[in-house]
Design an enzyme around this catalytic site. Sequence first.
Site, PDB file in Angstrom:
ATOM      1  N   ASP A  38      35.766  41.737  46.861  1.00 29.60           N
ATOM      2  CA  ASP A  38      36.645  41.017  47.800  1.00 29.60           C
ATOM      3  C   ASP A  38      36.152  41.317  49.215  1.00 29.60           C
ATOM      4  O   ASP A  38      35.882  42.472  49.548  1.00 29.60           O
ATOM      5  CB  ASP A  38      38.096  41.493  47.607  1.00 29.60           C
ATOM      6  N   ILE A  39      35.993  40.261  50.034  1.00 30.89           N
ATOM      7  CA  ILE A  39      35.447  40.476  51.377  1.00 30.89           C
ATOM      8  C   ILE A  39      36.523  40.849  52.411  1.00 30.89           C
ATOM      9  O   ILE A  39      36.205  41.079  53.569  1.00 30.89           O
ATOM     10  CB  ILE A  39      34.634  39.259  51.874  1.00 30.89           C
ATOM     11  N   GLN A 102      49.545  33.625  46.082  1.00 32.48           N
ATOM     12  CA  GLN A 102      48.202  33.151  45.748  1.00 32.48           C
ATOM     13  C   GLN A 102      47.626  32.325  46.904  1.00 32.48           C
ATOM     14  O   GLN A 102      48.306  31.487  47.488  1.00 32.48           O
ATOM     15  CB  GLN A 102      48.239  32.286  44.471  1.00 32.48           C
ATOM     16  N   HIS A 108      42.443  34.908  39.245  1.00 31.16           N
ATOM     17  CA  HIS A 108      41.727  36.142  39.562  1.00 31.16           C
ATOM     18  C   HIS A 108      42.668  37.341  39.510  1.00 31.16           C
ATOM     19  O   HIS A 108      43.851  37.239  39.799  1.00 31.16           O
ATOM     20  CB  HIS A 108      41.040  36.067  40.929  1.00 31.16           C
ATOM     21  N   PHE A 109      42.065  38.455  39.122  1.00 30.94           N
ATOM     22  CA  PHE A 109      42.756  39.744  39.094  1.00 30.94           C
ATOM     23  C   PHE A 109      42.103  40.639  40.136  1.00 30.94           C
ATOM     24  O   PHE A 109      40.875  40.753  40.173  1.00 30.94           O
ATOM     25  CB  PHE A 109      42.619  40.403  37.712  1.00 30.94           C
ATOM     26  N   HIS A 110      42.922  41.271  40.968  1.00 30.02           N
ATOM     27  CA  HIS A 110      42.414  42.226  41.958  1.00 30.02           C
ATOM     28  C   HIS A 110      42.363  43.608  41.316  1.00 30.02           C
ATOM     29  O   HIS A 110      43.388  44.096  40.819  1.00 30.02           O
ATOM     30  CB  HIS A 110      43.348  42.332  43.161  1.00 30.02           C
TER      31      HIS A 110
HETATM   32  P1  AMP Z   1      45.019  35.755  46.450  1.00 30.80           P
HETATM   33  O1  AMP Z   1      44.795  34.306  46.080  1.00 30.80           O
HETATM   34  O2  AMP Z   1      46.184  35.965  47.355  1.00 30.80           O
HETATM   35  O3  AMP Z   1      45.065  36.661  45.259  1.00 30.80           O
HETATM   36  O4  AMP Z   1      43.825  36.255  47.347  1.00 30.80           O
HETATM   37  C1  AMP Z   1      42.540  35.737  47.333  1.00 30.80           C
HETATM   38  C2  AMP Z   1      41.588  36.855  47.635  1.00 30.80           C
HETATM   39  O5  AMP Z   1      40.298  36.289  47.746  1.00 30.80           O
HETATM   40  C3  AMP Z   1      41.854  37.620  48.927  1.00 30.80           C
HETATM   41  O6  AMP Z   1      41.974  38.999  48.643  1.00 30.80           O
HETATM   42  C4  AMP Z   1      40.644  37.322  49.780  1.00 30.80           C
HETATM   43  O7  AMP Z   1      40.269  38.418  50.575  1.00 30.80           O
HETATM   44  C5  AMP Z   1      39.600  36.984  48.745  1.00 30.80           C
HETATM   45  N1  AMP Z   1      38.529  36.128  49.200  1.00 30.80           N
HETATM   46  C6  AMP Z   1      38.633  34.975  49.884  1.00 30.80           C
HETATM   47  N2  AMP Z   1      37.424  34.431  50.101  1.00 30.80           N
HETATM   48  C7  AMP Z   1      36.521  35.258  49.521  1.00 30.80           C
HETATM   49  C8  AMP Z   1      35.091  35.255  49.387  1.00 30.80           C
HETATM   50  N3  AMP Z   1      34.346  34.266  49.902  1.00 30.80           N
HETATM   51  N4  AMP Z   1      34.509  36.278  48.726  1.00 30.80           N
HETATM   52  C9  AMP Z   1      35.250  37.283  48.210  1.00 30.80           C
HETATM   53  N5  AMP Z   1      36.592  37.335  48.294  1.00 30.80           N
HETATM   54  C10 AMP Z   1      37.221  36.351  48.946  1.00 30.80           C
END
Ligand code: AMP
Length: 147
Positions: A38-39, A102, A108-110
Amino acid sequence: MDYSPEPYDTDNIFAKILREEIPSFRVFEDADTLVFMDIMPRVDGHMLVIPKTPCRNMLDASADQLAACLKTVQKVSLALLGAPYGADGITLQQFNEPEGGQEVYHLHFHILPRREGDSLRPPRQQGDMEVIKAESERIRAAIEAAG
Ligand code: AMP
């Protein structure tokens, strides 16, 4: 059941990462899943696990997509505990629909590797790419070492 989501957007950010149209720091993949950094990391080592096939989130995912993702979540998490990576625990997060937090509409899973005494950084803060790259290398090595 009353869930009628928006159609899957084939141009969402994670679909582009899967197609390698935009860069990512990949740390693991198998036939069904991909793991990348995650960036905007809430902690050092923050990763995302996604299925290689399209679905919007946990609510429209198939049982196979969910099982494949959680299998990878467990494999990667176990590899990070203890030496050489040194995580003390794992926080797993997963968000569904805007009201559920979201922001990217591909399941996706963090995975958040946790260390004793740490705390989560605020969301949506760009990480230091050099730190993220270094973390990805340490994590890749730990996964390889775990086999
Ligand atoms: P969520 O949909 O709330 O679970 O969060 C989406 C996640 O994607 C967030 O933690 C962002 O930091 C991450 N994210 C968004 N764009 C990118 C990317 N290009 N590469 C890696 N992670 C990303």
